[in-house]
Design an enzyme around this catalytic site. Structure first.
Site, PDB file in Angstrom:
ATOM      1  CD  GLU A  60      25.546 -14.845  -2.313  1.00 25.24           C
ATOM      2  OE1 GLU A  60      25.577 -14.673  -3.535  1.00 25.24           O
ATOM      3  OE2 GLU A  60      24.573 -15.387  -1.714  1.00 25.24           O
ATOM      4  CG  HIS A 129      21.781  -5.721  -8.289  1.00 32.00           C
ATOM      5  ND1 HIS A 129      21.955  -6.503  -7.188  1.00 32.00           N
ATOM      6  CD2 HIS A 129      20.912  -6.380  -9.094  1.00 32.00           C
ATOM      7  CE1 HIS A 129      21.218  -7.606  -7.312  1.00 32.00           C
ATOM      8  NE2 HIS A 129      20.577  -7.548  -8.454  1.00 32.00           N
TER       9      HIS A 129
END
Length: 335
Positions: A60, A129
């Protein structure tokens, strides 16, 4: 009107934007041939080709930095983050570099960058998450933050974000991807960033919310004896102070419904601002309906209890309206 999946609204917004503007590209993990982990980019590779639909490495930090550079050099990258938590390793590129680029360059450089993370709870993904984490971005000068709540707002916000000259984070509650609703696409439709909407008019209390909590708020309003006005913020930064203030002046009461613990939720800013601007018009103290100060549980039963339900929201509002005193949250009553 046809019933469509909300994930189709994401896909249509991206496809229309790429068709209208050849400088728009999309980037992310498994978004090309695989169509994305949530199938919101399915078919874009075949339509627009590998130079504009780019599978990235699992890094990322690297592809967020590449997107910032591409934006400064004239492209309009739309970066998908599989889970919002993954942005943590790339916050420097987004909040320190992209958000300050216009200021540091005296307006010579602008990064028209959109970041689309899936966010929020409700699907049993566990504490790592299932967070919203909008507080990572809210209040960062130069960065806008929006949250989609249905197919129409998804399309309208994404189109506006992609056309914005500065970086925008558009949070997509992943629990909504599988929701269906009637919506007829209009490629000219936009929702201006920074503009809230009244999802349901009412006279007894203003219930301010966003994202997946919009449907909870509307369901609570349908069963409540109180006449609830539901305001969907749509943009968390900068948020629409005028619409909220005007609603509270009409109703005399303010409640925020947030998918976040009180310590990090956006409601603190809303409540403090309204308390300053409309204190004399309030019939009761402002009240916040939030998550407990705890990680999101993995168990389906516990997660359902953890998240505000329409019945719980209606109960909290009924107590506020009848007594003009904020009720305790369920976890304090349970103790």
């Amino acid at each position: 009107m046809a019933k469509i999946w909300i994930r189709q609204a994401v896909l249509r917004a991206l496809d229309d934007a790429m068709t209208d503007d050849p400088s728009v590209i999309v980037m992310g993990e498994d978004i090309a041939a695989a169509g994305g982990p949530f199938k919101v980019t399915e078919g874009l590779l075949a339509t627009h080709g590998p130079e504009r639909v780019i599978d990235t490495p699992i890094s990322e930090m690297a592809f967020m930095g590449a997107a910032v550079g591409a934006a400064v050099c004239g492209l309009k990258p739309v970066v998908e983050m599989m889970f919002i938590e993954f942005i943590g390793v790339a916050l420097d590129q987004l909040t320190t570099q992209a958000a300050t680029m216009r200021y540091l360059s005296r307006g010579r450089l602008t990064p028209p960058l959109v970041v689309r993370p899936s966010a929020g709870a409700g699907q049993g993904f566990g504490c790592q998450h299932s967070q919203m984490l909008d507080h990572w971005f809210r209040g960062t000068p130069g960065l806008k933050v929006a949250v989609t709540s249905n197919a129409r707002t998804t399309y309208g916000l994404l189109r506006s974000a992609i056309e914005d000259p500065d970086p925008v984070v558009v949070l997509e509650p992943r629990v909504l991807y599988a929701e269906r609703e009637e919506y007829e696409f209009d490629r000219n439709y936009r929702i201006p960033l920074g503009q809230a909407e009244i999802a349901r008019p009412g006279s007894d209390v203003t219930l301010v919310t966003c994202g997946a909590m919009r449907r909870v708020a509307l369901a609570a309003a349908e069963t409540s004896h109180a006449n609830i006005e539901v305001v969907d913020l749509l943009t968390l930064w900068p948020w629409d102070r005028r619409t909220v203030a005007e609603s509270v002046v009409r109703t005399g009461r303010l409640v925020t419904l947030e998918e976040a613990p009180a310590g990090s939720g956006w409601g603190g800013d809303v409540v403090s601002s309204i308390a300053i601007e409309a204190f004399g018009r309030l019939k009761a103290p402002p009240h916040r309906i939030t998550l407990p100060e705890a990680p999101v549980p993995y168990s389906g039963a516990l997660e359902a209890r953890f998240l505000p339900s329409p019945a719980y929201v209606a109960e909290q509002i009924a107590t506020l309206v009848s007594t003009n005193k904020p009720p305790l949250p369920w976890w304090r009553n349970a103790a």
